[in-house]
Design a protein around this motif. Structure first.
Motif, PDB file in Angstrom:
ATOM      1  N   THR A  31       1.231  -1.328   0.102  1.00  0.00           N
ATOM      2  CA  THR A  31       0.166  -0.160   0.143  1.00  0.00           C
ATOM      3  C   THR A  31       0.841   0.927   0.060  1.00  0.00           C
ATOM      4  OG1 THR A  31       0.160   0.243   2.579  1.00  0.00           O
ATOM      5  CG2 THR A  31      -1.559  -1.524   1.032  1.00  0.00           C
ATOM      6  N   ASN A  32       2.240   1.411   0.082  1.00  0.00           N
ATOM      7  CA  ASN A  32       3.009   2.288   0.373  1.00  0.00           C
ATOM      8  C   ASN A  32       3.726   3.094  -0.804  1.00  0.00           C
ATOM      9  OD1 ASN A  32       5.073   3.870   0.883  1.00  0.00           O
ATOM     10  ND2 ASN A  32       6.294   3.462   2.217  1.00  0.00           N
ATOM     11  N   LYS A  33       3.326   3.722  -1.398  1.00  0.00           N
ATOM     12  CA  LYS A  33       3.858   4.263  -2.670  1.00  0.00           C
ATOM     13  C   LYS A  33       5.205   5.005  -3.104  1.00  0.00           C
ATOM     14  CE  LYS A  33       2.316   9.388  -1.881  1.00  0.00           C
ATOM     15  NZ  LYS A  33       2.149   8.892  -0.672  1.00  0.00           N
ATOM     16  N   ASN A  34       5.768   4.707  -1.545  1.00  0.00           N
ATOM     17  CA  ASN A  34       7.574   5.131  -1.560  1.00  0.00           C
ATOM     18  C   ASN A  34       8.279   3.775  -2.099  1.00  0.00           C
ATOM     19  OD1 ASN A  34       7.044   8.130  -0.770  1.00  0.00           O
ATOM     20  ND2 ASN A  34       6.380   7.556   0.905  1.00  0.00           N
ATOM     21  N   ILE A  35       7.687   3.092  -1.003  1.00  0.00           N
ATOM     22  CA  ILE A  35       8.115   1.422  -1.681  1.00  0.00           C
ATOM     23  C   ILE A  35       8.336   0.971  -2.872  1.00  0.00           C
ATOM     24  CG2 ILE A  35       8.169  -0.644  -0.626  1.00  0.00           C
ATOM     25  CD1 ILE A  35       9.302   1.187   1.508  1.00  0.00           C
ATOM     26  N   ALA A  36       9.525   0.787  -3.599  1.00  0.00           N
ATOM     27  CA  ALA A  36       9.270  -0.431  -4.459  1.00  0.00           C
ATOM     28  C   ALA A  36       8.747  -1.335  -4.759  1.00  0.00           C
ATOM     29  CB  ALA A  36      10.870  -0.037  -5.482  1.00  0.00           C
ATOM     30  N   PRO A  37       7.945  -1.798  -5.665  1.00  0.00           N
ATOM     31  CA  PRO A  37       7.451  -3.685  -5.449  1.00  0.00           C
ATOM     32  C   PRO A  37       8.172  -4.512  -6.010  1.00  0.00           C
ATOM     33  CG  PRO A  37       6.698  -1.792  -7.337  1.00  0.00           C
ATOM     34  CD  PRO A  37       7.239  -0.854  -6.951  1.00  0.00           C
ATOM     35  N   ASP A  38       8.595  -5.191  -4.929  1.00  0.00           N
ATOM     36  CA  ASP A  38       9.304  -6.172  -6.138  1.00  0.00           C
ATOM     37  C   ASP A  38       8.292  -7.466  -5.330  1.00  0.00           C
ATOM     38  OD1 ASP A  38       9.870  -7.457  -3.230  1.00  0.00           O
ATOM     39  OD2 ASP A  38      11.828  -5.849  -2.569  1.00  0.00           O
ATOM     40  N   ALA A  39       9.083  -9.041  -6.046  1.00  0.00           N
ATOM     41  CA  ALA A  39       8.385 -10.150  -5.894  1.00  0.00           C
ATOM     42  C   ALA A  39       8.438 -10.944  -4.359  1.00  0.00           C
ATOM     43  CB  ALA A  39       9.231 -11.091  -6.975  1.00  0.00           C
ATOM     44  N   PHE A  40       9.198  -9.942  -3.176  1.00  0.00           N
ATOM     45  CA  PHE A  40       9.406 -10.700  -1.711  1.00  0.00           C
ATOM     46  C   PHE A  40       8.111  -9.842  -0.780  1.00  0.00           C
ATOM     47  CE2 PHE A  40      13.502 -11.101  -4.400  1.00  0.00           C
ATOM     48  CZ  PHE A  40      14.105 -12.758  -4.185  1.00  0.00           C
ATOM     49  N   GLN A  41       7.044  -9.108  -1.876  1.00  0.00           N
ATOM     50  CA  GLN A  41       6.920  -8.342  -0.764  1.00  0.00           C
ATOM     51  C   GLN A  41       5.450  -9.114  -0.412  1.00  0.00           C
ATOM     52  OE1 GLN A  41       5.444  -5.334  -3.267  1.00  0.00           O
ATOM     53  NE2 GLN A  41       6.289  -3.787  -1.568  1.00  0.00           N
ATOM     54  N   ASP A  42       4.302  -9.539   0.581  1.00  0.00           N
ATOM     55  CA  ASP A  42       3.928 -10.154   1.395  1.00  0.00           C
ATOM     56  C   ASP A  42       2.652  -9.539   0.752  1.00  0.00           C
ATOM     57  OD1 ASP A  42       6.324 -11.740   2.274  1.00  0.00           O
ATOM     58  OD2 ASP A  42       5.466 -11.039   4.932  1.00  0.00           O
ATOM     59  N   TYR A  43       0.759 -10.185   0.909  1.00  0.00           N
ATOM     60  CA  TYR A  43       0.385 -10.106   0.413  1.00  0.00           C
ATOM     61  C   TYR A  43      -0.073 -10.075   2.231  1.00  0.00           C
ATOM     62  CZ  TYR A  43       0.510 -10.831  -4.309  1.00  0.00           C
ATOM     63  OH  TYR A  43       1.497 -10.291  -5.567  1.00  0.00           O
ATOM     64  N   ASP A  44      -0.439  -7.923   2.095  1.00  0.00           N
ATOM     65  CA  ASP A  44      -0.817  -8.683   4.265  1.00  0.00           C
ATOM     66  C   ASP A  44      -2.588  -8.186   3.630  1.00  0.00           C
ATOM     67  OD1 ASP A  44       1.397  -8.944   5.664  1.00  0.00           O
ATOM     68  OD2 ASP A  44       2.482  -7.064   4.360  1.00  0.00           O
ATOM     69  N   ILE A  45      -2.505  -9.318   3.887  1.00  0.00           N
ATOM     70  CA  ILE A  45      -5.036  -9.258   3.988  1.00  0.00           C
ATOM     71  C   ILE A  45      -5.676  -9.474   4.827  1.00  0.00           C
ATOM     72  CG2 ILE A  45      -6.854  -9.862   2.798  1.00  0.00           C
ATOM     73  CD1 ILE A  45      -4.905  -8.340   1.020  1.00  0.00           C
ATOM     74  N   SER A  46      -6.275  -9.049   5.451  1.00  0.00           N
ATOM     75  CA  SER A  46      -7.564  -9.013   6.687  1.00  0.00           C
ATOM     76  C   SER A  46      -8.978  -9.054   5.873  1.00  0.00           C
ATOM     77  CB  SER A  46      -7.057  -7.595   7.396  1.00  0.00           C
ATOM     78  OG  SER A  46      -5.919  -7.631   8.128  1.00  0.00           O
ATOM     79  N   TYR A  47      -9.571 -10.127   6.088  1.00  0.00           N
ATOM     80  CA  TYR A  47     -10.656 -10.565   6.007  1.00  0.00           C
ATOM     81  C   TYR A  47     -11.331 -10.526   7.769  1.00  0.00           C
ATOM     82  CZ  TYR A  47      -9.670 -13.774   1.466  1.00  0.00           C
ATOM     83  OH  TYR A  47      -9.606 -13.694   0.486  1.00  0.00           O
ATOM     84  N   PHE A  48     -12.490  -9.016   7.201  1.00  0.00           N
ATOM     85  CA  PHE A  48     -13.470  -9.477   8.062  1.00  0.00           C
ATOM     86  C   PHE A  48     -14.495  -9.996   8.149  1.00  0.00           C
ATOM     87  CE2 PHE A  48     -10.607  -5.602   8.334  1.00  0.00           C
ATOM     88  CZ  PHE A  48     -10.844  -4.852   9.422  1.00  0.00           C
ATOM     89  N   VAL A  49     -15.061 -11.382   9.031  1.00  0.00           N
ATOM     90  CA  VAL A  49     -15.638 -11.996   9.213  1.00  0.00           C
ATOM     91  C   VAL A  49     -16.716 -12.377  10.422  1.00  0.00           C
ATOM     92  CG1 VAL A  49     -13.948 -13.260   7.901  1.00  0.00           C
ATOM     93  CG2 VAL A  49     -14.499 -14.160  10.346  1.00  0.00           C
ATOM     94  N   THR A  50     -18.211 -12.331  10.107  1.00  0.00           N
ATOM     95  CA  THR A  50     -19.054 -12.754  11.058  1.00  0.00           C
ATOM     96  C   THR A  50     -19.055 -14.236  11.840  1.00  0.00           C
ATOM     97  OG1 THR A  50     -20.611 -13.622   9.050  1.00  0.00           O
ATOM     98  CG2 THR A  50     -20.741 -12.452   9.341  1.00  0.00           C
ATOM     99  N   ASP A  51     -18.273 -15.577  11.247  1.00  0.00           N
ATOM    100  CA  ASP A  51     -18.381 -16.677  12.173  1.00  0.00           C
ATOM    101  C   ASP A  51     -16.349 -17.499  11.650  1.00  0.00           C
ATOM    102  OD1 ASP A  51     -18.618 -18.826  13.100  1.00  0.00           O
ATOM    103  OD2 ASP A  51     -20.139 -19.972  11.244  1.00  0.00           O
ATOM    104  N   MET A  52     -16.284 -16.583  12.761  1.00  0.00           N
ATOM    105  CA  MET A  52     -14.769 -17.178  12.781  1.00  0.00           C
ATOM    106  C   MET A  52     -14.642 -18.055  13.285  1.00  0.00           C
ATOM    107  SD  MET A  52     -12.782 -14.384  13.070  1.00  0.00           S
ATOM    108  CE  MET A  52     -11.177 -14.936  14.050  1.00  0.00           C
ATOM    109  N   ASP A  53     -14.878 -19.278  13.656  1.00  0.00           N
ATOM    110  CA  ASP A  53     -14.781 -20.538  14.273  1.00  0.00           C
ATOM    111  C   ASP A  53     -15.379 -21.615  12.879  1.00  0.00           C
ATOM    112  OD1 ASP A  53     -14.573 -20.301  16.886  1.00  0.00           O
ATOM    113  OD2 ASP A  53     -16.745 -20.338  17.648  1.00  0.00           O
ATOM    114  N   SER A  54     -15.976 -20.771  11.996  1.00  0.00           N
ATOM    115  CA  SER A  54     -15.875 -22.187  10.948  1.00  0.00           C
ATOM    116  C   SER A  54     -14.931 -22.261  10.520  1.00  0.00           C
ATOM    117  CB  SER A  54     -17.254 -21.316  10.655  1.00  0.00           C
ATOM    118  OG  SER A  54     -17.311 -19.820   9.366  1.00  0.00           O
ATOM    119  N   PHE A  55     -13.897 -21.260  10.298  1.00  0.00           N
ATOM    120  CA  PHE A  55     -12.192 -20.682   9.817  1.00  0.00           C
ATOM    121  C   PHE A  55     -11.663 -21.685  10.347  1.00  0.00           C
ATOM    122  CE2 PHE A  55     -14.407 -17.040   7.622  1.00  0.00           C
ATOM    123  CZ  PHE A  55     -14.116 -16.945   6.310  1.00  0.00           C
ATOM    124  N   LYS A  56     -11.978 -21.270  11.434  1.00  0.00           N
ATOM    125  CA  LYS A  56     -10.479 -21.995  12.110  1.00  0.00           C
ATOM    126  C   LYS A  56     -10.402 -23.868  12.681  1.00  0.00           C
ATOM    127  CE  LYS A  56      -9.799 -19.831  16.495  1.00  0.00           C
ATOM    128  NZ  LYS A  56     -10.200 -18.965  16.998  1.00  0.00           N
TER     129      LYS A  56
END
Length: 282
Positions: A31-56
């Motif tokens: 998300t940071n425009k000041n960081i040059a993109p490369d293949a080693f960047q993680d995909y830091d993703i958050s899912y906001f969910v209604t039922d945590m237990d069903s995923f776990k």
């Protein structure tokens, strides 16, 4: 390796099709425009969910994102206690080299998430229009902070006091003790002081990166090479020289910060330096 476009489409489309996921955000360096993109960047993703237990309940749903080389679930470990409260995360390295840091967050903690955010956030999907204000990612929280006189003095105090622990470890032939104190306290405070001087010279409107990873772009080459030399810890003499170099660099940069900000540089530098040399030469 799958492209960024492919990965983002995969991650968002999964959320679109799953009614339990109501909101999706992207964080970190992508998300940071000041960081040059490369293949080693993680995909830091958050899912906001209604039922945590069903995923776990099981990990089968994660197969949708690709074949895993390795996965870690930090909130499901005994040796390293959980730090995210009711949140649950998956750190996944895929066979194609992509890396995903996926966090599940209860939907009712959305407000808490945004209030504690470091600013590097983009909203990718908002099914229920929960986010009323525009969210713009910026790295302001990581900009070099102008030191106060107290912070400057604290940094000097911590640096010079901890050098005595390094000295003690080397004198006792306890090299791991010495290495630990130099790596964990002495050098980080040197880097902090260097960053403060860089800010004094160039302004406090940018970051030198996580773990000071971009600091070499702002240091004179001879100081950068000297700093790198302090990572030589394979033997007692190398450790002594690393400590001496850290002290020389710290003195140079701390005195420059003191001069630019009108701070008083502490006089115990001279005393601790004498103490150090007496033990080294004994």
């Amino acid at each position: 390796m799958r492209s960024e476009q492919d990965m983002m489409k995969l991650l968002v489309n999964f959320a679109v099709e799953d009614p339990r996921i109501r909101l999706v955000t992207l964080e970190g360096s992508r998300t940071n425009k000041n960081i040059a993109p490369d293949a080693f960047q993680d995909y830091d993703i958050s899912y906001f969910v209604t039922d945590m237990d069903s995923f776990k309940e099981n990990d089968d749903w994660l197969n949708h994102f690709g074949k895993r080389m390795m996965m870690q679930k930090p909130e499901d470990m005994e040796l390293f206690p959980a730090e995210l409260g009711s949140w649950f995360s998956y750190i996944i390295l895929f066979e194609d080299g992509n890396k995903l840091d996926l966090t599940l967050i209860p939907l009712d903690e959305t407000e808490e998430y945004f209030s504690s955010s470091d600013g590097l956030v983009e909203v990718l999907l908002d099914k229920d229009s929960l986010i009323q204000n525009e969210v713009r990612a910026d790295d302001r929280q990581y900009w070099i902070q102008k030191p106060t006189a107290r912070k400057f003095d604290d940094c000097c105090n911590e640096f010079w006091m901890t050098t005595t622990y390094v000295v003690k470890g080397l004198a006792r032939k306890e090299i791991l003790f010495a290495i630990d104190h130099l790596h964990e306290v002495v050098r980080p405070n040197l880097l902090r002081m260097m960053a403060w001087q860089i800010g004094a010279e160039r302004g406090y409107s940018f970051s030198v990166g996580k773990n000071y990873k971009f600091i070499d772009q702002y240091l004179p080459n001879e100081d950068w090479e000297a700093l790198l030399s302090t990572y030589a810890g394979n033997g007692y003499e190398n450790m002594w020289q690393s400590l001496f170099t850290c002290c020389e660099l710290f003195r140079k940069y701390a005195k420059a910060v003191a001069a630019s900000q009108g701070f008083k540089y502490p006089d115990y530098d001279e005393a601790i330096t004498g103490y150090t040399m007496n033990i080294y030469n004994s």
